[in-house]
Design a protein around this motif. Sequence first.
Motif, PDB file in Angstrom:
ATOM      1  N   TYR A   1       3.162  17.178  -2.576  1.00 56.22           N
ATOM      2  CA  TYR A   1       3.075  16.174  -3.644  1.00 56.22           C
ATOM      3  C   TYR A   1       2.550  16.876  -4.896  1.00 56.22           C
ATOM      4  O   TYR A   1       1.346  17.076  -5.028  1.00 56.22           O
TER       5      TYR A   1
ATOM      6  N   LEU B   1      -3.625  10.965  -5.601  1.00 57.94           N
ATOM      7  CA  LEU B   1      -3.059  10.856  -4.250  1.00 57.94           C
ATOM      8  C   LEU B   1      -4.026  10.091  -3.337  1.00 57.94           C
ATOM      9  O   LEU B   1      -3.749   9.827  -2.185  1.00 57.94           O
ATOM     10  N   GLU B   2      -5.182   9.725  -3.900  1.00 54.97           N
ATOM     11  CA  GLU B   2      -6.205   8.990  -3.158  1.00 54.97           C
ATOM     12  C   GLU B   2      -6.816   7.899  -4.028  1.00 54.97           C
ATOM     13  O   GLU B   2      -6.852   8.085  -5.236  1.00 54.97           O
TER      14      GLU B   2
ATOM     15  N   GLU C   1       5.251   6.396  -6.940  1.00 50.50           N
ATOM     16  CA  GLU C   1       5.669   5.538  -5.827  1.00 50.50           C
ATOM     17  C   GLU C   1       5.473   4.118  -6.312  1.00 50.50           C
ATOM     18  O   GLU C   1       4.400   3.792  -6.823  1.00 50.50           O
TER      19      GLU C   1
ATOM     20  N   ARG D   1      -0.053   5.865  -7.266  1.00 50.14           N
ATOM     21  CA  ARG D   1       0.260   7.263  -7.034  1.00 50.14           C
ATOM     22  C   ARG D   1       0.846   7.819  -8.321  1.00 50.14           C
ATOM     23  O   ARG D   1       1.893   7.352  -8.781  1.00 50.14           O
TER      24      ARG D   1
ATOM     25  N   LEU E   1      -2.250  -1.700  -6.429  1.00 54.32           N
ATOM     26  CA  LEU E   1      -3.486  -1.604  -5.650  1.00 54.32           C
ATOM     27  C   LEU E   1      -3.961  -0.162  -5.548  1.00 54.32           C
ATOM     28  O   LEU E   1      -5.133   0.135  -5.792  1.00 54.32           O
ATOM     29  N   PHE E   2      -3.052   0.730  -5.166  1.00 54.00           N
ATOM     30  CA  PHE E   2      -3.417   2.136  -4.964  1.00 54.00           C
ATOM     31  C   PHE E   2      -2.372   3.024  -5.636  1.00 54.00           C
ATOM     32  O   PHE E   2      -1.460   3.507  -4.974  1.00 54.00           O
TER      33      PHE E   2
ATOM     34  N   PHE F   1      11.137  13.741  -3.811  1.00 54.96           N
ATOM     35  CA  PHE F   1      10.157  14.387  -2.953  1.00 54.96           C
ATOM     36  C   PHE F   1      10.906  14.911  -1.728  1.00 54.96           C
ATOM     37  O   PHE F   1      11.689  14.176  -1.119  1.00 54.96           O
ATOM     38  N   ARG F   2      10.648  16.152  -1.388  1.00 56.92           N
ATOM     39  CA  ARG F   2      11.346  16.769  -0.270  1.00 56.92           C
ATOM     40  C   ARG F   2      10.411  16.991   0.897  1.00 56.92           C
ATOM     41  O   ARG F   2       9.229  17.263   0.704  1.00 56.92           O
ATOM     42  N   LEU F   3      10.923  16.860   2.101  1.00 60.02           N
ATOM     43  CA  LEU F   3      10.108  17.121   3.286  1.00 60.02           C
ATOM     44  C   LEU F   3      10.977  17.702   4.381  1.00 60.02           C
ATOM     45  O   LEU F   3      12.211  17.714   4.271  1.00 60.02           O
TER      46      LEU F   3
ATOM     47  N   LEU G   1       3.052  11.247   5.066  1.00 64.09           N
ATOM     48  CA  LEU G   1       3.570   9.877   5.046  1.00 64.09           C
ATOM     49  C   LEU G   1       2.721   9.036   5.993  1.00 64.09           C
ATOM     50  O   LEU G   1       2.378   9.478   7.093  1.00 64.09           O
TER      51      LEU G   1
ATOM     52  N   THR H   1       0.839  -1.194   0.000  1.00 65.11           N
ATOM     53  CA  THR H   1       0.000   0.000   0.000  1.00 65.11           C
ATOM     54  C   THR H   1       0.877   1.249   0.000  1.00 65.11           C
ATOM     55  O   THR H   1       2.027   1.196   0.424  1.00 65.11           O
ATOM     56  N   PRO H   2       0.340   2.362  -0.492  1.00 66.39           N
ATOM     57  CA  PRO H   2       1.177   3.551  -0.684  1.00 66.39           C
ATOM     58  C   PRO H   2       1.564   4.201   0.639  1.00 66.39           C
ATOM     59  O   PRO H   2       0.785   4.197   1.591  1.00 66.39           O
ATOM     60  N   LYS H   3       2.750   4.757   0.657  1.00 68.71           N
ATOM     61  CA  LYS H   3       3.240   5.432   1.862  1.00 68.71           C
ATOM     62  C   LYS H   3       2.973   6.932   1.804  1.00 68.71           C
ATOM     63  O   LYS H   3       2.996   7.606   2.822  1.00 68.71           O
ATOM     64  N   ILE H   4       2.755   7.448   0.606  1.00 66.95           N
ATOM     65  CA  ILE H   4       2.369   8.853   0.476  1.00 66.95           C
ATOM     66  C   ILE H   4       0.857   8.884   0.297  1.00 66.95           C
ATOM     67  O   ILE H   4       0.307   8.121  -0.496  1.00 66.95           O
ATOM     68  N   GLY H   5       0.184   9.754   1.041  1.00 69.69           N
ATOM     69  CA  GLY H   5      -1.264   9.821   0.907  1.00 69.69           C
ATOM     70  C   GLY H   5      -1.786  11.198   1.253  1.00 69.69           C
ATOM     71  O   GLY H   5      -1.040  12.053   1.744  1.00 69.69           O
ATOM     72  N   ALA H   6      -3.071  11.383   1.000  1.00 71.19           N
ATOM     73  CA  ALA H   6      -3.689  12.665   1.335  1.00 71.19           C
ATOM     74  C   ALA H   6      -4.009  12.723   2.821  1.00 71.19           C
ATOM     75  O   ALA H   6      -4.036  13.777   3.437  1.00 71.19           O
TER      76      ALA H   6
ATOM     77  N   PHE I   1      10.433   6.186  -4.271  1.00 69.60           N
ATOM     78  CA  PHE I   1       9.680   7.403  -4.554  1.00 69.60           C
ATOM     79  C   PHE I   1      10.378   8.213  -5.639  1.00 69.60           C
ATOM     80  O   PHE I   1      11.557   8.524  -5.505  1.00 69.60           O
TER      81      PHE I   1
ATOM     82  N   ALA J   1       0.452  16.552   1.321  1.00 73.70           N
ATOM     83  CA  ALA J   1       0.401  15.103   1.496  1.00 73.70           C
ATOM     84  C   ALA J   1       1.107  14.730   2.793  1.00 73.70           C
ATOM     85  O   ALA J   1       1.807  15.557   3.394  1.00 73.70           O
TER      86      ALA J   1
ATOM     87  N   ARG K   1       4.853  15.787   6.844  1.00 74.89           N
ATOM     88  CA  ARG K   1       4.113  16.393   5.752  1.00 74.89           C
ATOM     89  C   ARG K   1       5.047  16.722   4.605  1.00 74.89           C
ATOM     90  O   ARG K   1       6.204  17.066   4.806  1.00 74.89           O
ATOM     91  N   LEU K   2       4.506  16.602   3.402  1.00 78.87           N
ATOM     92  CA  LEU K   2       5.302  16.964   2.234  1.00 78.87           C
ATOM     93  C   LEU K   2       4.401  17.524   1.159  1.00 78.87           C
ATOM     94  O   LEU K   2       3.172  17.432   1.255  1.00 78.87           O
TER      95      LEU K   2
END
Lengths: 442, 442
Positions: free
Chosen positions: A185, B440-441, B230, B435, B432-433, B181-183, A192, A166-171, B217, A190, A182-183
């Motif tokens: 996207y 993002l969803e 991703e 990005r 599955l999901f 991607f930066r955070l 983590l 499943t994705p690690k980046i999400g809304a 990523f 978005a 927070r980052l």
Amino acid sequence: MEFITGLKQQEEAELEDLLKAEEGTTIILEGAVHSIRDMGEIAFVILRKREGLIQTVWEEGKTDMELSEIREGDYIHVTGQIKDEERAPHGKEVRLSTIRHLSHVSCPLPLPIDKWKLNTSLEAKLDRRSLSLRNIRERARFRIQEGIVRGFRDFLYEQGFTEIHTPKIGAKSAEGGANMFRLSYFHRPAVLQQSPQLYKQMMVGVFDRVFETGPVFRAEKHNTRRHLNEYTSLDFEMGYIHSFLDICAMETGFLQYTMNLLEKEYSKELKLLNITLPDVEKIPYVRFDEAKRLVSEKYNRKIRNPFDLEPEEEELIGKYFKEEYNADFVFVTHYPSKKRPFYAMDDPEDTRYTLSFDLLYHGLEITTGGQRIHDLSMLEEKIQEKGMTEEGLEQYLDAFRFGMPPHGGLGIGLERLTMQLLGEDNVREACLFPRDMSRLEP
Amino acid sequence: MEFITGLKQQEEAELEDLLKAEEGTTIILEGAVHSIRDMGEIAFVILRKREGLIQTVWEEGKTDMELSEIREGDYIHVTGQIKDEERAPHGKEVRLSTIRHLSHVSCPLPLPIDKWKLNTSLEAKLDRRSLSLRNIRERARFRIQEGIVRGFRDFLYEQGFTEIHTPKIGAKSAEGGANMFRLSYFHRPAVLQQSPQLYKQMMVGVFDRVFETGPVFRAEKHNTRRHLNEYTSLDFEMGYIHSFLDICAMETGFLQYTMNLLEKEYSKELKLLNITLPDVEKIPYVRFDEAKRLVSEKYNRKIRNPFDLEPEEEELIGKYFKEEYNADFVFVTHYPSKKRPFYAMDDPEDTRYTLSFDLLYHGLEITTGGQRIHDLSMLEEKIQEKGMTEEGLEQYLDAFRFGMPPHGGLGIGLERLTMQLLGEDNVREACLFPRDMSRLEP
């Protein structure tokens, strides 16, 4: 046209080839020079390979390279004759005839990695991670860790679980709150994921039983011996449960399977680290409020907050169950609803508590799990009660709208479980490259 | 005190229990109501379980619940008698005596998930992920994906690799550049890893052979059918190689192992999806410049840039090798140095090219790999040549300072490999999901 047809037998021997070979056989080996003990006319040159150490013997006039040309840290290719030697590791050594360099070390090694115990501070070990782990006891920890993850997956495959990614980046993330990284996207806000919780629940409607082993991210401002800001979570979620105790039973099954696997396949590492595996034949379970009462009585400790469990209380619960039942693990059940996220199922008999649990291992929480709400309206109510909004949860709620079985699951902190199994007192010892509030490198 | 002792036999039958049971046996089942076919006095109520569909039969006056009370999407608990029926899936059906609800659906299902082919746009399927995957052919894809990851790990365990878990948040990433991607990490600038490259190389000095399966990523501004921002990367890195062809051989070994595993353990899903496994007995390999020449000649296509490979050229290379050698895969070797990162080993015979490769599967790149530089000074030189700085690479360079064997490795894009195996033309069908730049969803 030329073709690749797959693996071929390699010329160089591995440790197991050496063990099978007879005295007098000529053997080719490649390895790192782990240590050199110069005895004058002979020298012991210990090679480090993935499976362990091999004693080779340099002999003046018989080996084709001067001893002074070899340094600890070099990688070499050698040929030699096998000789039985009971004082050598595995009872065999290799008398060297030729040595050829594969690569040269650039400077003397700043850590004594050939010592049995690397007496170096944790900080120094982490700063020099690519060197400190070359100590064979340091690296053995991560072989044990591999065994744990492998046991988790293999057991769950057998039990009909499907592995998901499943994705690690999400809304949005499962727990919400301030503990999210927070980052941006592509110019959208978005986060983590703190846990694959919402995704694995959605997938229960698809595969009935799912698991994932992957990184999770917690921006918690805790700098303790128990916290990491990025860790590996062993997650599963299963449908058609009758009670949250079915989840406890599945976790107990995993622990039983894994201890067996470690005993069979990782005995070398267990021995290196002098680890006695915990007893997982039966694991006691006790209610949260009851556990608090028991330790308060036995250890004369006042209950300050009936709805919270302090780390010292967790430790005492561990102590209590070790003393009273010789138990290494204990399930603490029925955590207060206030302390659990919106998706936790309340106990219908007393909604101040939930049908959930933590698993403590020697007094440290290594798992949180429980039954989840599977009814849409109950879930919507709970979201409101918690003062949350359904925004961003639409597709999660869809899963319930279109039908969901009763279900539950858990998340196990891999590094914590490894740490407790190893008997370490800092979780960073059980992580290759820890991330904490001050550590972002290497 | 009460104890959990592990798994117990469950009352409810799984599909395999049904298959083993004799006609006339009473059976308990739980499942989702996948579809209802009302024939008047009887109705076929198809239950969906993780292992497949089961035909149950509701009979007026014999089943204890009205048919009108059951809806597609409900989860139910039933009892009934097994009857042989050759027109039913698996040749058996269950005549229902009792039905009890586990949960109720909230509305009619907006997608016809019980259809053989879910004729719905990709966008709609992704928007309703928790529903669309309940179609048994949609979900079967991800069982195949599980088989691929499982094959990767099991094969590498056998080959003496150690599984590692490396951090996804870091101060620096492997490839650098704009695609990160930066955070903010506790007020320090951080990035998400584009690949575990630097970490797995560091761990070659520790375990000789390592692998990782985890998310990577890439903030690439590509919105194509081949790109995800991703994805899950299957990575390995191994020491003591003689040539980059050893890496190709290991990958071929993995493919051979995995196709066998799929055939044995995932035959049901292969059949559902009508998949013919590719031939991986031998895989041709061809130099980059030679491959360009071959397709330019055969398909009358001008070579525009001798140091770059365009997606259409990749497709043509796939076509060429299918036509000429009936090959599903081809290794394209010796990629230009300009196109490879600093850690790639140049070909000593012509330093404009590297000892590296891509693996194409039906004309799509699914793997990049090759031999890496293992000599510290060569690496430092290359970093300078590429106009990079050593800042942030100190601990990576340490590994080389303290000795490294010749080594190499690769990264396989799981979703791309799955997509090609499934014969899909959009990589999002194998995730599955997904990005991507706009998604993002959920």
